[in-house]
Design a protein around this motif. Structure first.
Motif, PDB file in Angstrom:
ATOM      1  N   GLN A  21       0.798  -1.219   0.000  1.00  0.00           N
ATOM      2  CA  GLN A  21       0.000   0.000   0.000  1.00  0.00           C
ATOM      3  C   GLN A  21       0.834   1.274   0.000  1.00  0.00           C
ATOM      4  OE1 GLN A  21      -3.098   0.002   2.935  1.00  0.00           O
ATOM      5  NE2 GLN A  21      -4.114  -1.767   2.061  1.00  0.00           N
ATOM      6  N   TYR A  22       2.032   1.229   0.560  1.00  0.00           N
ATOM      7  CA  TYR A  22       2.816   2.466   0.690  1.00  0.00           C
ATOM      8  C   TYR A  22       4.189   2.374   0.022  1.00  0.00           C
ATOM      9  CZ  TYR A  22      -0.882   3.095   4.051  1.00  0.00           C
ATOM     10  OH  TYR A  22      -2.127   3.179   4.642  1.00  0.00           O
ATOM     11  N   GLY A  23       4.406   1.321  -0.754  1.00  0.00           N
ATOM     12  CA  GLY A  23       5.649   1.210  -1.489  1.00  0.00           C
ATOM     13  C   GLY A  23       6.846   1.085  -0.558  1.00  0.00           C
ATOM     14  N   TYR A  24       7.908   1.795  -0.900  1.00  0.00           N
ATOM     15  CA  TYR A  24       9.145   1.722  -0.119  1.00  0.00           C
ATOM     16  C   TYR A  24       9.214   2.777   0.986  1.00  0.00           C
ATOM     17  CZ  TYR A  24      10.407  -0.737  -4.432  1.00  0.00           C
ATOM     18  OH  TYR A  24      10.421  -1.587  -5.509  1.00  0.00           O
ATOM     19  N   VAL A  76      12.072  -3.920  -8.723  1.00  0.00           N
ATOM     20  CA  VAL A  76      12.536  -3.304  -7.477  1.00  0.00           C
ATOM     21  C   VAL A  76      13.342  -2.053  -7.794  1.00  0.00           C
ATOM     22  CG1 VAL A  76      13.913  -3.599  -5.377  1.00  0.00           C
ATOM     23  CG2 VAL A  76      12.602  -5.532  -6.287  1.00  0.00           C
ATOM     24  N   ASP A  77      12.945  -0.938  -7.218  1.00  0.00           N
ATOM     25  CA  ASP A  77      13.659   0.337  -7.363  1.00  0.00           C
ATOM     26  C   ASP A  77      14.592   0.484  -6.159  1.00  0.00           C
ATOM     27  OD1 ASP A  77      14.552   2.935  -7.483  1.00  0.00           O
ATOM     28  OD2 ASP A  77      12.596   3.820  -7.911  1.00  0.00           O
ATOM     29  N   ALA A  92       6.252  -4.193  -2.239  1.00  0.00           N
ATOM     30  CA  ALA A  92       6.310  -2.874  -2.855  1.00  0.00           C
ATOM     31  C   ALA A  92       6.650  -2.973  -4.334  1.00  0.00           C
ATOM     32  CB  ALA A  92       7.348  -2.012  -2.131  1.00  0.00           C
ATOM     33  N   GLY A  93       7.639  -3.800  -4.673  1.00  0.00           N
ATOM     34  CA  GLY A  93       8.068  -3.904  -6.056  1.00  0.00           C
ATOM     35  C   GLY A  93       7.033  -4.539  -6.962  1.00  0.00           C
TER      36      GLY A  93
END
Length: 453
Positions: free
Chosen positions: A54-57, A207-208, A288-289
């Motif tokens: 829901q909130y990424g990284y 993945v960032d 997240a990715g």
């Protein structure tokens, strides 16, 4: 190896560098890994999945901070227990409050039983995932009653493994060391399972890593109520009240004493802090990715079974997204269930003055057995059981922390081992921060659960 021989080895390492001591510390470690097995359960997995999906990284910093807060109190407890040799329950009863000691024990045993009702269906669901991917047989397609019977059978299988392990640990002696070694391997396997998922997702460009690094910088806080509630719950519940009860007994079970105090601190870091941060971070990165911003329908808390299915929808292979992921979650749940049993044995031993390693002591460790019915009951237990247990355990945790703060400053209990001067000021300040954080978390979460916010 006897505690006396261990003490001699530790004394021989006293003048060596930290790097030179680490291999021996890792070999002798144990109780901290049991704490890691207990906290790396379904709650940690669901929170990590939710934060990432829901909130990424942005919220990768939350769970490491939460664990650091919790381990401060475990440092205090290990110092007290190993300095005095007094069992934590008796210390709390004699030097703080008999009522508080009883409530602490009651909350520990209640939470160990109740949360088992969520871990057995989780374990069964993960076995279902493993069977489905490995054999191609989708049990989820069976009729409602047939599928529930399959899941119940899987839950019984998990119970057999957990009960056998807890029963033998309760015998004392060599099985204690064997179990601790098994937990080390289990924790390592869990880390590797989720590392596999993250590496696979990274190779697919999901993945960032620059965003991952930014995510560890505290400060990014969600503005929606659900997000704030998730963050507050994570900050206050990395260490559960049943963990606080069983920890001192696992230290004494190993025969550790004053000579093991430094080892105990490293043990907590190696066995609890590092595995917890690695596992929760890897789960959150994977979620997240693969899931954040993917367009998939993600609402509320994300269960591991939902996440496994969504990983596949997001392009991660079934072997990685379902099989390896499910094995990791299953390991987390099984380790936690075994520790729930050991906690019940320790509590009953104190409340009823049972001889350690006695048959009665081990029978009490099987108290959470009815939790296998969670396959049928968990979704309907709701506010009648879950909310009261969470609220009682949550409010008693900071009170128990306050008890440890008082114990840490009592000369009649700690004697010459009571911290003094600047060291005492730093330790007391750190414990006060822990107490305030956990109390704020439980008050906020309870108000949200009751619909007051």
């Amino acid at each position: 190896m006897s505690a006396q021989i261990e003490a001699q080895q530790l004394a021989a390492l006293a003048d060596k560098s930290t790097l030179a001591r680490l291999p021996t510390y890792l070999r002798l470690s144990g109780p901290g890994w049991l704490q890691g097995a207990m906290t790396l359960g379904g709650g940690s997995a669901i929170t990590s999945l939710t934060l990432g999906a829901q909130y990424g990284y942005d919220l990768l910093w939350v769970q490491p901070i939460a664990m650091i807060i919790g381990c401060v109190m475990l440092f205090a407890l290990s110092h007290q227990t190993l300095s005095t040799g007094v069992k934590p329950y008796r210390a709390m009863k004699q030097h703080v409050s008999g009522t508080l000691a009883f409530l602490w024990a009651f909350a520990a045993i209640a939470s160990s039983v109740i949360w088992g009702f969520s871990h057995y269906p989780l374990s069964a669901g993960m076995i279902e995932e493993v069977v489905s991917v490995a054999s191609g047989v989708e049990l989820s397609g069976a009729s409602g009653a047939a599928r529930e019977l399959w899941l119940f059978g899987f839950a019984i299988l998990v119970w057999c493994v957990c009960a056998y392990t807890a029963w033998n640990y309760g015998r004392g002696g060599r099985p204690v060391k064997v179990f601790e070694t098994a937990i080390k391997w289990l924790s390592t396997g869990i880390v590797l399972a989720f590392l596999w998922v993250v590496v696979y997702a990274s190779l697919q460009g999901k993945v960032d890593w620059a965003a991952v690094l930014r995510g560890f910088i505290p400060g990014r806080i969600p503005t929606d109520l659900a997000g704030v509630t998730t963050v507050m719950a994570a900050l206050g519940t990395a260490v559960g009240i049943n963990m606080t009860f069983i920890y001192g007994y696992t230290l004494l079970e190993r025969g550790w004493g004053r000579e093991h105090r430094e080892l105990a601190r490293y043990d907590i870091v190696m066995g609890l802090v590092i595995p917890y941060i690695l596992v929760t971070t890897l789960i959150a990165i994977a979620a997240a990715g693969a899931l954040h911003g993917s367009g998939l329908d993600i609402q509320g808390k994300l269960s591991p079974a939902q996440a496994a299915s969504m990983f596949t929808e997001a392009g991660i292979s079934p072997v990685t997204g379902r099989l390896i992921f499910a094995i990791g979650i299953l390991g987390m749940a099984v380790g936690s269930l075994v520790m729930h049993m050991l906690c019940c044995g320790a509590v009953a031993g104190e409340l009823f003055n049972l001889e350690p390693h006695s048959r009665a002591y081990r029978w009490w460790s099987l108290l959470p057995t009815p939790a296998v019915l969670g396959v049928f009951l968990w979704s309907t237990m709701g506010a009648y059981v879950i909310l009261p247990t969470s609220a009682i355990s949550g409010f008693l945790l900071p009170i128990a922390y306050l008890g440890w703060l008082l114990l840490n400053n009592r000369r009649d209990y700690m004697g010459a081992d009571r911290p003094d001067g600047g060291r005492a000021a730093i330790f007391n300040a750190a414990m006060l921060v822990c107490i305030f954080t956990v109390l704020s978390s439980v008050v906020f979460s309870t108000m949200v659960a009751l619909g007051w916010m």
